[in-house]
Each structure stands twice: as structure tokens, then as C-alpha cells.
Design an enzyme around this catalytic site. Structure first.
Site, PDB file in Angstrom:
ATOM      1  N   ASP A  67       4.415  17.891  -0.511  1.00 38.26           N
ATOM      2  CA  ASP A  67       4.561  17.481   0.879  1.00 38.26           C
ATOM      3  C   ASP A  67       6.030  17.562   1.290  1.00 38.26           C
ATOM      4  OD1 ASP A  67       2.606  15.576   2.901  1.00 38.26           O
ATOM      5  OD2 ASP A  67       4.769  15.604   3.289  1.00 38.26           O
ATOM      6  N   ILE A  68       6.270  18.076   2.495  1.00 40.54           N
ATOM      7  CA  ILE A  68       7.638  18.284   2.980  1.00 40.54           C
ATOM      8  C   ILE A  68       8.342  16.949   3.256  1.00 40.54           C
ATOM      9  CG2 ILE A  68       7.176  18.411   5.472  1.00 40.54           C
ATOM     10  CD1 ILE A  68       8.882  21.004   5.469  1.00 40.54           C
ATOM     11  N   GLY A 125      -4.646   9.115  11.276  1.00 42.37           N
ATOM     12  CA  GLY A 125      -3.320   9.692  11.060  1.00 42.37           C
ATOM     13  C   GLY A 125      -3.332  11.157  10.684  1.00 42.37           C
ATOM     14  N   HIS A 151      -6.701  18.511   4.202  1.00 41.77           N
ATOM     15  CA  HIS A 151      -5.757  18.410   3.085  1.00 41.77           C
ATOM     16  C   HIS A 151      -5.965  17.087   2.376  1.00 41.77           C
ATOM     17  CE1 HIS A 151      -3.966  17.209   6.938  1.00 41.77           C
ATOM     18  NE2 HIS A 151      -3.352  16.255   6.273  1.00 41.77           N
ATOM     19  N   HIS A 154      -4.316  14.384   0.073  1.00 37.18           N
ATOM     20  CA  HIS A 154      -3.025  13.884  -0.407  1.00 37.18           C
ATOM     21  C   HIS A 154      -3.206  13.360  -1.834  1.00 37.18           C
ATOM     22  CE1 HIS A 154      -0.953  13.443   3.635  1.00 37.18           C
ATOM     23  NE2 HIS A 154      -2.208  13.423   4.038  1.00 37.18           N
TER      24      HIS A 154
HETATM   25  P1  5GP Z   1      -1.735  14.026   7.643  1.00 30.20           P
HETATM   26  O1  5GP Z   1      -0.882  13.068   8.409  1.00 30.20           O
HETATM   27  O2  5GP Z   1      -2.336  15.084   8.535  1.00 30.20           O
HETATM   28  O3  5GP Z   1      -2.773  13.361   6.767  1.00 30.20           O
HETATM   29  O4  5GP Z   1      -0.770  14.756   6.620  1.00 30.20           O
HETATM   30  C1  5GP Z   1      -0.053  15.900   6.934  1.00 30.20           C
HETATM   31  C2  5GP Z   1       1.009  16.009   5.890  1.00 30.20           C
HETATM   32  O5  5GP Z   1       1.505  17.348   5.910  1.00 30.20           O
HETATM   33  C3  5GP Z   1       2.208  15.100   6.123  1.00 30.20           C
HETATM   34  O6  5GP Z   1       2.390  14.266   4.983  1.00 30.20           O
HETATM   35  C4  5GP Z   1       3.377  16.056   6.356  1.00 30.20           C
HETATM   36  O7  5GP Z   1       4.575  15.594   5.796  1.00 30.20           O
HETATM   37  C5  5GP Z   1       2.875  17.331   5.688  1.00 30.20           C
HETATM   38  N1  5GP Z   1       3.384  18.560   6.276  1.00 30.20           N
HETATM   39  C6  5GP Z   1       3.366  18.895   7.592  1.00 30.20           C
HETATM   40  N2  5GP Z   1       3.887  20.115   7.785  1.00 30.20           N
HETATM   41  C7  5GP Z   1       4.236  20.576   6.548  1.00 30.20           C
HETATM   42  C8  5GP Z   1       4.837  21.786   6.095  1.00 30.20           C
HETATM   43  O8  5GP Z   1       5.145  22.710   6.852  1.00 30.20           O
HETATM   44  N3  5GP Z   1       5.060  21.903   4.753  1.00 30.20           N
HETATM   45  C9  5GP Z   1       4.699  20.914   3.873  1.00 30.20           C
HETATM   46  N4  5GP Z   1       4.956  21.130   2.584  1.00 30.20           N
HETATM   47  N5  5GP Z   1       4.130  19.749   4.273  1.00 30.20           N
HETATM   48  C10 5GP Z   1       3.905  19.587   5.593  1.00 30.20           C
END
Ligand code: 5GP
Ligand code: ZN
Length: 117
Positions: free
Chosen positions: A33-34, A96, A103, A105
Site C-alpha cells: 500500500d502506498i 471507506g 482489494h 488489505h
Molecule cells: P480502500 O480505502 O479503498 O479500502 O483502500 C484503498 C487503498 O489503496 C488505500 O489504503 C490507499 O493507500 C491505497 N492506494 C491508493 N492508490 C494507490 C496506488 O496508486 N498505489 C498503491 N500502492 N496503493 C494505493
């Protein structure tokens, strides 16, 4: 398809956007994760676009098993299997979900509260 063209995670699969990849299987890609929310924070995604958990059906069973088993393998590899880790599938805005490509986590390496915020 337009959505898949612009989807950030589809771009990572196609290597149009860089990511720190850690593992892949035939159908699943894992990368860091970034913006990590824990010392170990890895995302596992299907290589084919699925927008959210609301789009899953029984036919996705083998894919979901592949995602979860790769996550548990990575937990061992990252040595967070003993202390514990969490697998999270945020689905929809109230939960969230910020990227509309499913995806999983993998989070670990610290104490985590329950219930999640
Ligand atoms: P969500 O909030 O949708 O459950 O999680 C999305 C996750 O994707 C977040 O933890 C965010 O930091 C990660 N993320 C978003 N854009 C990118 C990206 O371009 N590269 C990577 N490695 N992670 C990303
Ligand atoms: Zn996508």
C-alpha cells in the site's frame, strides 16, 4: 472498457503505474500500500477488474480463495502470522472503499482495535 482503462489498480496490473509488487499468482497481484496503515500493509487484487464486494458471486469462489491464501502466505513471509494480522475488504463508501477495484488489505505488525473505526 472505459472504467478499466482509467482504473488505478488495473493500471498497476498493466504496469502503467508503478507499484512495489511483492507476489502474484495467475489471477492475483499483491503489492505494498502506498500509504501504509500498519507496519505491514499489502493489497491483494484480482488481475481482472471487479468494482466491489457487491459484484461478487459464487463463481468468484476460487479467485477469493486464491486471494486469501496468498494473503496468509504473505503473512507468514512477513512474519506477522504469529503476532496476528487482519484481512479487510472495504465495500462501499460508508466502509471507506476509495478505489473501485476490489482489494483485500493485509494488515499487521501492530496491535489493532476492535471494532474498527
Ligand atoms: P480502500 O480505502 O479503498 O479500502 O483502500 C484503498 C487503498 O489503496 C488505500 O489504503 C490507499 O493507500 C491505497 N492506494 C491508493 N492508490 C494507490 C496506488 O496508486 N498505489 C498503491 N500502492 N496503493 C494505493
Ligand atoms: Zn480495475
Amino acid at each position: 472498457m472505459e472504467l478499466e482503462q482509467s482504473c488505478i489498480f488495473c493500471k498497476i496490473v498493466r504496469q502503467e503505474v508503478p507499484a512495489k509488487r511483492i507476489a502474484e499468482t495467475e489471477n492475483v497481484l499483491a503489492f505494498f500500500d502506498i500509504n501504509p496503515a500498519a507496519p505491514t500493509h499489502i493489497l491483494l487484487i484480482p488481475k481482472l477488474h471487479i468494482a466491489s464486494g457487491n459484484d461478487l458471486n459464487l463463481a468468484h469462489g476460487p479467485l477469493l480463495a486464491e486471494m486469501i491464501l496468498l494473503a496468509t502466505d504473505l503473512a507468514k513471509q512477513q512474519q506477522i502470522d504469529g503476532t496476528g494480522f487482519r484481512l479487510v475488504l472495504n465495500t462501499g463508501p460508508a466502509a471507506g472503499q476509495s478505489v473501485d477495484h476490489i482489494h483485500l488489505h493485509l494488515l499487521g505488525g501492530r496491535e489493532m482495535g476492535w471494532p474498527p473505526g
